[in-house]
Write a protein that holds these residues in place. Structure first.
Motif, PDB file in Angstrom:
ATOM      1  N   VAL A   6    -106.284 -31.765   4.507  1.00 39.50           N
ATOM      2  CA  VAL A   6    -106.039 -30.523   5.251  1.00 39.50           C
ATOM      3  C   VAL A   6    -105.628 -30.917   6.666  1.00 39.50           C
ATOM      4  N   LYS A   7    -104.418 -30.529   7.061  1.00 37.09           N
ATOM      5  CA  LYS A   7    -103.902 -30.896   8.380  1.00 37.09           C
ATOM      6  C   LYS A   7    -104.328 -29.846   9.401  1.00 37.09           C
ATOM      7  N   ASP A   8    -105.567 -29.955   9.826  1.00 33.93           N
ATOM      8  CA  ASP A   8    -106.138 -29.040  10.813  1.00 33.93           C
ATOM      9  C   ASP A   8    -106.548 -29.882  12.013  1.00 33.93           C
ATOM     10  N   LYS A   9    -105.932 -29.665  13.165  1.00 37.46           N
ATOM     11  CA  LYS A   9    -106.203 -30.504  14.338  1.00 37.46           C
ATOM     12  C   LYS A   9    -107.655 -30.409  14.791  1.00 37.46           C
ATOM     13  N   LEU A  45    -110.255 -34.821   4.527  1.00 39.76           N
ATOM     14  CA  LEU A  45    -109.715 -35.743   3.532  1.00 39.76           C
ATOM     15  C   LEU A  45    -110.301 -35.361   2.171  1.00 39.76           C
ATOM     16  N   VAL A  46    -109.450 -35.128   1.184  1.00 33.34           N
ATOM     17  CA  VAL A  46    -109.888 -34.675  -0.138  1.00 33.34           C
ATOM     18  C   VAL A  46    -109.720 -35.813  -1.139  1.00 33.34           C
ATOM     19  N   MET A  47    -110.851 -36.230  -1.753  1.00 36.75           N
ATOM     20  CA  MET A  47    -110.856 -37.382  -2.655  1.00 36.75           C
ATOM     21  C   MET A  47    -111.459 -37.010  -4.001  1.00 36.75           C
ATOM     22  N   GLU A  48    -111.209 -37.870  -4.990  1.00 40.69           N
ATOM     23  CA  GLU A  48    -111.860 -37.662  -6.274  1.00 40.69           C
ATOM     24  C   GLU A  48    -113.371 -37.793  -6.104  1.00 40.69           C
ATOM     25  N   LEU A  49    -114.109 -37.042  -6.909  1.00 41.20           N
ATOM     26  CA  LEU A  49    -115.570 -37.080  -6.851  1.00 41.20           C
ATOM     27  C   LEU A  49    -116.084 -38.193  -7.754  1.00 41.20           C
ATOM     28  N   MET A  50    -116.889 -39.085  -7.181  1.00 41.61           N
ATOM     29  CA  MET A  50    -117.473 -40.198  -7.934  1.00 41.61           C
ATOM     30  C   MET A  50    -118.926 -39.847  -8.244  1.00 41.61           C
ATOM     31  N   GLU A  51    -119.200 -39.586  -9.529  1.00 40.41           N
ATOM     32  CA  GLU A  51    -120.463 -38.965  -9.931  1.00 40.41           C
ATOM     33  C   GLU A  51    -121.705 -39.784  -9.611  1.00 40.41           C
ATOM     34  N   ASN A  52    -121.612 -41.112  -9.628  1.00 39.85           N
ATOM     35  CA  ASN A  52    -122.792 -41.946  -9.392  1.00 39.85           C
ATOM     36  C   ASN A  52    -122.949 -42.381  -7.941  1.00 39.85           C
ATOM     37  N   GLY A  53    -122.188 -41.745  -7.062  1.00 40.63           N
ATOM     38  CA  GLY A  53    -122.352 -42.034  -5.639  1.00 40.63           C
ATOM     39  C   GLY A  53    -121.895 -43.434  -5.263  1.00 40.63           C
ATOM     40  N   SER A  54    -122.571 -44.009  -4.283  1.00 41.40           N
ATOM     41  CA  SER A  54    -122.170 -45.325  -3.787  1.00 41.40           C
ATOM     42  C   SER A  54    -122.952 -46.443  -4.467  1.00 41.40           C
ATOM     43  N   ARG A  99    -108.904 -26.260  -7.106  1.00 41.03           N
ATOM     44  CA  ARG A  99    -108.099 -25.930  -8.286  1.00 41.03           C
ATOM     45  C   ARG A  99    -108.868 -26.144  -9.587  1.00 41.03           C
ATOM     46  N   GLY A 100    -110.145 -25.747  -9.573  1.00 41.80           N
ATOM     47  CA  GLY A 100    -110.954 -25.771 -10.788  1.00 41.80           C
ATOM     48  C   GLY A 100    -111.749 -27.026 -11.034  1.00 41.80           C
ATOM     49  N   SER A 101    -111.618 -28.036 -10.170  1.00 39.61           N
ATOM     50  CA  SER A 101    -112.364 -29.285 -10.352  1.00 39.61           C
ATOM     51  C   SER A 101    -113.131 -29.620  -9.078  1.00 39.61           C
ATOM     52  N   TYR A 102    -114.281 -30.306  -9.253  1.00 41.26           N
ATOM     53  CA  TYR A 102    -115.038 -30.757  -8.098  1.00 41.26           C
ATOM     54  C   TYR A 102    -114.363 -31.958  -7.450  1.00 41.26           C
ATOM     55  N   VAL A 103    -114.372 -31.966  -6.128  1.00 43.97           N
ATOM     56  CA  VAL A 103    -113.812 -33.065  -5.341  1.00 43.97           C
ATOM     57  C   VAL A 103    -114.790 -33.405  -4.222  1.00 43.97           C
ATOM     58  N   ALA A 104    -114.579 -34.550  -3.591  1.00 44.29           N
ATOM     59  CA  ALA A 104    -115.350 -34.942  -2.411  1.00 44.29           C
ATOM     60  C   ALA A 104    -114.472 -34.719  -1.187  1.00 44.29           C
ATOM     61  N   VAL A 105    -114.995 -34.033  -0.199  1.00 50.44           N
ATOM     62  CA  VAL A 105    -114.222 -33.719   1.003  1.00 50.44           C
ATOM     63  C   VAL A 105    -114.883 -34.389   2.207  1.00 50.44           C
ATOM     64  N   ARG A 160    -104.008 -26.735   1.552  1.00 48.35           N
ATOM     65  CA  ARG A 160    -104.446 -25.627   2.399  1.00 48.35           C
ATOM     66  C   ARG A 160    -105.967 -25.532   2.379  1.00 48.35           C
ATOM     67  N   LYS A 161    -106.565 -25.222   3.510  1.00 45.45           N
ATOM     68  CA  LYS A 161    -108.019 -25.153   3.591  1.00 45.45           C
ATOM     69  C   LYS A 161    -108.584 -24.082   2.675  1.00 45.45           C
ATOM     70  N   ASP A 162    -107.832 -22.973   2.469  1.00 44.67           N
ATOM     71  CA  ASP A 162    -108.343 -21.898   1.616  1.00 44.67           C
ATOM     72  C   ASP A 162    -108.319 -22.249   0.133  1.00 44.67           C
ATOM     73  N   GLU A 163    -107.757 -23.444  -0.205  1.00 43.77           N
ATOM     74  CA  GLU A 163    -107.791 -23.908  -1.598  1.00 43.77           C
ATOM     75  C   GLU A 163    -109.113 -24.593  -1.928  1.00 43.77           C
TER      76      GLU A 163
END
Length: 273
Positions: A78-81, A86-95, A38-44, A11-14
């Motif tokens: 998030v299924k919003d037309k 897209l919600v992914m794990e956060l990779m701390e050192n980037g690319s 849910r308490g952790s950083y993610v990459a969106v 859900r987007k409000d999460e």
């Protein structure tokens, strides 16, 4: 919503975003921003409007099932037309792209070789799927690095279906520039260009005319194939591997399993920058 979709639907409000949003990166498929989930950083990843929503959902049904240590984990979507996320794990050192251009980071063989092995193992996992998953846009921008300098392939789900050539032009194999379709072999070619990126620590064909370069790469009749210049101090084993990967004939390129085997057999000194 199908029962399987419930497994990855968020859900987007999460999602709680920084104010102003912290942009982690931008690419041809969208902008990536940080959020708390849910308490952790993610990459969106905010998917660009040009992406078709139905294709996005189909791709999610594929990539949400993929789990491998060398593949960036897709947590859900998030299924919003209007604005699918897209919600992914956060990779701390980037690319890897950013890492290569950070002059404060000393990239010795004992650091870079494990990362290259991670990359090939991630691609191997995709190629071994049934049916095989062709990445279609392998480059340093699409390799993410975590806090332990573990490298993971990203953006693999964006190329599960191929109706024509796709990718970033300077990383594309001759057959793609001539209108052919992506294949396992064209992924291997792009990996060869990525290896050149690593050992030059710069973009391929830097400061050259892009249109002319692409014409020359696509020209199979050239006496000398147009490829990135290999630095003089590049380890010989790695230089040979690059040349093998970017052979003009797709059938003459090594398989990703062969590349993985050859990298695993190298020691760190053979991979020193």
């Amino acid at each position: 919503m199908t029962h399987s979709d419930a497994f990855w639907t968020i859900r987007k409000d999460e999602l709680v975003f920084d104010s102003p949003p912290l942009v982690l990166g931008k690419g041809s498929y969208g902008v990536v921003i940080r959020a708390s989930f849910r308490g952790s950083y993610v990459a969106v990843k905010r998917v660009l409007p040009s992406r078709m929503y139905n294709n996005f959902i189909k791709e999610m049904r594929v990539i949400s099932r993929l789990r491998h240590p060398c593949i960036t984990t897709v947590i859900g979507a998030v299924k919003d037309k209007k604005e699918p996320l897209l919600v992914m794990e956060l990779m701390e050192n980037g690319s890897l792209y950013e890492l290569l251009r950070n002059e404060t980071v000393e990239l010795q063989g004992d650091l870079i070789l494990p990362m290259l092995c991670d990359v090939t193992q991630g691609i191997h996992f995709l190629h071994a799927a049934n049916p095989p998953i062709i990445h279609g846009d392998i480059k340093s921008h699409n390799v993410l690095v975590d806090s332990r300098f573990r490298a993971k392939i990203a953006d693999f789900g964006l190329s599960t279906k191929k109706s024509g050539p796709c990718g970033t032009p300077l990383w594309m194999a001759p057959e793609l520039l001539r209108g052919g379709s992506n294949s396992l072999a064209s992924d291997v070619y792009a990996l060869g260009i990525l290896l050149a990126e690593v050992y030059s620590r710069q973009d391929p064909f830097l400061n050259e005319d892009v249109r002319q370069v692409l014409r020359q790469v696509a020209d199979l009749e050239r006496e000398e194939e147009k490829r990135p210049e290999i630095p003089a101090d590049c380890p010989s084993q790695m230089a040979v591997l690059m040349r093998n990967c970017w052979n003009k004939l797709p059938e003459s390129r090594p398989s990703i399993s062969e590349i993985d085997r050859r990298l695993q057999a190298m020691d760190s000194k053979a991979a020193d920058l």
